[in-house]
Write a protein that holds these residues in place. Sequence first.
Motif, PDB file in Angstrom:
ATOM      1  N   VAL A  73       0.844  -1.188   0.000  1.00  0.00           N
ATOM      2  CA  VAL A  73       0.000   0.000   0.000  1.00  0.00           C
ATOM      3  C   VAL A  73       0.883   1.244   0.000  1.00  0.00           C
ATOM      4  CG1 VAL A  73      -2.002  -1.079   1.091  1.00  0.00           C
ATOM      5  CG2 VAL A  73      -0.231  -0.059   2.505  1.00  0.00           C
ATOM      6  N   GLU A  74       0.309   2.337  -0.480  1.00  0.00           N
ATOM      7  CA  GLU A  74       1.089   3.561  -0.682  1.00  0.00           C
ATOM      8  C   GLU A  74       1.553   4.226   0.604  1.00  0.00           C
ATOM      9  OE1 GLU A  74      -2.059   3.182  -1.769  1.00  0.00           O
ATOM     10  OE2 GLU A  74      -1.978   3.129  -3.934  1.00  0.00           O
ATOM     11  N   ASN A  75       0.659   4.253   1.623  1.00  0.00           N
ATOM     12  CA  ASN A  75       0.974   4.997   2.844  1.00  0.00           C
ATOM     13  C   ASN A  75       0.110   4.497   3.996  1.00  0.00           C
ATOM     14  OD1 ASN A  75      -1.626   6.319   2.581  1.00  0.00           O
ATOM     15  ND2 ASN A  75      -0.700   7.582   0.987  1.00  0.00           N
ATOM     16  N   ALA A  76       0.301   5.092   5.162  1.00  0.00           N
ATOM     17  CA  ALA A  76      -0.416   4.645   6.366  1.00  0.00           C
ATOM     18  C   ALA A  76      -1.925   4.827   6.224  1.00  0.00           C
ATOM     19  CB  ALA A  76       0.098   5.400   7.588  1.00  0.00           C
ATOM     20  N   LYS A  77      -2.354   5.929   5.620  1.00  0.00           N
ATOM     21  CA  LYS A  77      -3.795   6.163   5.438  1.00  0.00           C
ATOM     22  C   LYS A  77      -4.408   5.076   4.555  1.00  0.00           C
ATOM     23  CE  LYS A  77      -7.169   9.566   3.964  1.00  0.00           C
ATOM     24  NZ  LYS A  77      -7.412  10.879   3.379  1.00  0.00           N
ATOM     25  N   SER A  78      -3.727   4.747   3.464  1.00  0.00           N
ATOM     26  CA  SER A  78      -4.211   3.685   2.571  1.00  0.00           C
ATOM     27  C   SER A  78      -4.233   2.345   3.291  1.00  0.00           C
ATOM     28  CB  SER A  78      -3.327   3.586   1.328  1.00  0.00           C
ATOM     29  OG  SER A  78      -3.445   4.740   0.548  1.00  0.00           O
ATOM     30  N   SER A  79      -3.235   2.101   4.110  1.00  0.00           N
ATOM     31  CA  SER A  79      -3.170   0.861   4.876  1.00  0.00           C
ATOM     32  C   SER A  79      -4.357   0.752   5.832  1.00  0.00           C
ATOM     33  CB  SER A  79      -1.856   0.789   5.648  1.00  0.00           C
ATOM     34  OG  SER A  79      -1.787  -0.398   6.389  1.00  0.00           O
ATOM     35  N   GLU A  80      -4.672   1.837   6.517  1.00  0.00           N
ATOM     36  CA  GLU A  80      -5.817   1.840   7.435  1.00  0.00           C
ATOM     37  C   GLU A  80      -7.121   1.577   6.686  1.00  0.00           C
ATOM     38  OE1 GLU A  80      -5.771   5.573   9.510  1.00  0.00           O
ATOM     39  OE2 GLU A  80      -3.763   5.201  10.327  1.00  0.00           O
ATOM     40  N   LYS A  81      -7.271   2.207   5.523  1.00  0.00           N
ATOM     41  CA  LYS A  81      -8.480   1.998   4.726  1.00  0.00           C
ATOM     42  C   LYS A  81      -8.593   0.547   4.269  1.00  0.00           C
ATOM     43  CE  LYS A  81      -9.819   5.535   2.014  1.00  0.00           C
ATOM     44  NZ  LYS A  81      -9.748   6.575   0.968  1.00  0.00           N
ATOM     45  N   LEU A  82      -7.471  -0.039   3.891  1.00  0.00           N
ATOM     46  CA  LEU A  82      -7.472  -1.430   3.449  1.00  0.00           C
ATOM     47  C   LEU A  82      -7.838  -2.368   4.595  1.00  0.00           C
ATOM     48  CD1 LEU A  82      -6.994  -3.471   1.194  1.00  0.00           C
ATOM     49  CD2 LEU A  82      -4.558  -3.443   1.813  1.00  0.00           C
ATOM     50  N   VAL A  83      -7.305  -2.116   5.769  1.00  0.00           N
ATOM     51  CA  VAL A  83      -7.630  -2.939   6.938  1.00  0.00           C
ATOM     52  C   VAL A  83      -9.128  -2.855   7.234  1.00  0.00           C
ATOM     53  CG1 VAL A  83      -7.334  -3.118   9.457  1.00  0.00           C
ATOM     54  CG2 VAL A  83      -5.336  -2.895   7.974  1.00  0.00           C
ATOM     55  N   ARG A  84      -9.691  -1.647   7.203  1.00  0.00           N
ATOM     56  CA  ARG A  84     -11.133  -1.488   7.462  1.00  0.00           C
ATOM     57  C   ARG A  84     -11.970  -2.222   6.416  1.00  0.00           C
ATOM     58  NH1 ARG A  84      -9.777   3.858   8.691  1.00  0.00           N
ATOM     59  NH2 ARG A  84     -10.580   4.594   6.697  1.00  0.00           N
ATOM     60  N   LEU A  85     -11.572  -2.110   5.147  1.00  0.00           N
ATOM     61  CA  LEU A  85     -12.307  -2.791   4.090  1.00  0.00           C
ATOM     62  C   LEU A  85     -12.252  -4.307   4.278  1.00  0.00           C
ATOM     63  CD1 LEU A  85     -13.871  -2.884   1.439  1.00  0.00           C
ATOM     64  CD2 LEU A  85     -11.684  -2.670   0.228  1.00  0.00           C
ATOM     65  N   LYS A  86     -11.075  -4.834   4.551  1.00  0.00           N
ATOM     66  CA  LYS A  86     -10.951  -6.281   4.756  1.00  0.00           C
ATOM     67  C   LYS A  86     -11.746  -6.735   5.971  1.00  0.00           C
ATOM     68  CE  LYS A  86      -6.579  -7.240   2.442  1.00  0.00           C
ATOM     69  NZ  LYS A  86      -5.208  -7.748   2.619  1.00  0.00           N
ATOM     70  N   ASP A  87     -11.740  -5.949   7.044  1.00  0.00           N
ATOM     71  CA  ASP A  87     -12.524  -6.294   8.234  1.00  0.00           C
ATOM     72  C   ASP A  87     -14.012  -6.318   7.909  1.00  0.00           C
ATOM     73  OD1 ASP A  87     -10.235  -6.536   9.777  1.00  0.00           O
ATOM     74  OD2 ASP A  87     -10.472  -4.590  10.767  1.00  0.00           O
ATOM     75  N   LYS A  88     -14.459  -5.353   7.112  1.00  0.00           N
ATOM     76  CA  LYS A  88     -15.868  -5.298   6.716  1.00  0.00           C
ATOM     77  C   LYS A  88     -16.235  -6.536   5.884  1.00  0.00           C
ATOM     78  CE  LYS A  88     -19.173  -2.296   4.433  1.00  0.00           C
ATOM     79  NZ  LYS A  88     -19.438  -0.967   3.924  1.00  0.00           N
ATOM     80  N   ILE A  89     -15.367  -6.909   4.980  1.00  0.00           N
ATOM     81  CA  ILE A  89     -15.624  -8.093   4.152  1.00  0.00           C
ATOM     82  C   ILE A  89     -15.635  -9.345   5.018  1.00  0.00           C
ATOM     83  CG2 ILE A  89     -14.680  -9.560   2.318  1.00  0.00           C
ATOM     84  CD1 ILE A  89     -13.607  -6.906   1.043  1.00  0.00           C
ATOM     85  N   ARG A  90     -14.650  -9.486   5.900  1.00  0.00           N
ATOM     86  CA  ARG A  90     -14.583 -10.668   6.775  1.00  0.00           C
ATOM     87  C   ARG A  90     -15.824 -10.800   7.663  1.00  0.00           C
ATOM     88  NH1 ARG A  90      -8.951  -9.046   7.502  1.00  0.00           N
ATOM     89  NH2 ARG A  90      -7.634 -10.552   6.427  1.00  0.00           N
ATOM     90  N   ALA A  91     -16.404  -9.668   8.044  1.00  0.00           N
ATOM     91  CA  ALA A  91     -17.574  -9.688   8.919  1.00  0.00           C
ATOM     92  C   ALA A  91     -18.812 -10.264   8.233  1.00  0.00           C
ATOM     93  CB  ALA A  91     -17.873  -8.277   9.426  1.00  0.00           C
ATOM     94  N   SER A  92     -18.843 -10.219   6.898  1.00  0.00           N
ATOM     95  CA  SER A  92     -20.055 -10.672   6.219  1.00  0.00           C
ATOM     96  C   SER A  92     -19.831 -11.755   5.167  1.00  0.00           C
ATOM     97  CB  SER A  92     -20.739  -9.473   5.551  1.00  0.00           C
ATOM     98  OG  SER A  92     -19.934  -8.967   4.509  1.00  0.00           O
ATOM     99  N   GLN A  93     -18.582 -12.073   4.880  1.00  0.00           N
ATOM    100  CA  GLN A  93     -18.292 -13.010   3.806  1.00  0.00           C
ATOM    101  C   GLN A  93     -17.245 -14.030   4.234  1.00  0.00           C
ATOM    102  OE1 GLN A  93     -19.920 -12.674   0.727  1.00  0.00           O
ATOM    103  NE2 GLN A  93     -21.039 -11.127   1.864  1.00  0.00           N
ATOM    104  N   LYS A  94     -17.261 -15.157   3.554  1.00  0.00           N
ATOM    105  CA  LYS A  94     -16.200 -16.138   3.732  1.00  0.00           C
ATOM    106  C   LYS A  94     -14.984 -15.645   2.946  1.00  0.00           C
ATOM    107  CE  LYS A  94     -14.932 -20.850   2.770  1.00  0.00           C
ATOM    108  NZ  LYS A  94     -15.060 -21.886   1.770  1.00  0.00           N
TER     109      LYS A  94
END
Length: 123
Positions: A73-94
């Motif tokens: 990822v490009e920077n810390a902000k992008s990394s945080e956004k990616l973590v949130r997106l993956k957490d959201k996906i994990r919460a509802s999907q396999k």
Amino acid sequence: SKDWFRKNLEVAYKEGHTWIYSHKDKSITELEIISALEHSDCTRSFFYFRDQDYVKKKFPDGPTEEQRQIYCVENAKSSEKLVRLKDKIRASQKVATFSSAKELGDILLRDLKAAIEIDYKDS
């Protein structure tokens, strides 16, 4: 560019995707995922996340700048956004995790075969 992104948001809104303006801070990829999971009749989805240690394993001495642009990822902000997106996906999907291209191929083949067997079990 931001102009391109803003123009596409306007087009999407005019085409009936009124929810999109509440997600102006999201990436195109995240908007596509939100659209599929929350605003469509999608009945099946597959998500595959690369193992967190993939880059360390692939480049034990550290990635070059060119490799970093591809794999990191490009920077810390992008990394945080990616973590949130993956957490959201994990919460509802396999979600399946892979650590190599071969492993991803094997998992994809397994999942697609299973989906085809379910969809065409009577054929």
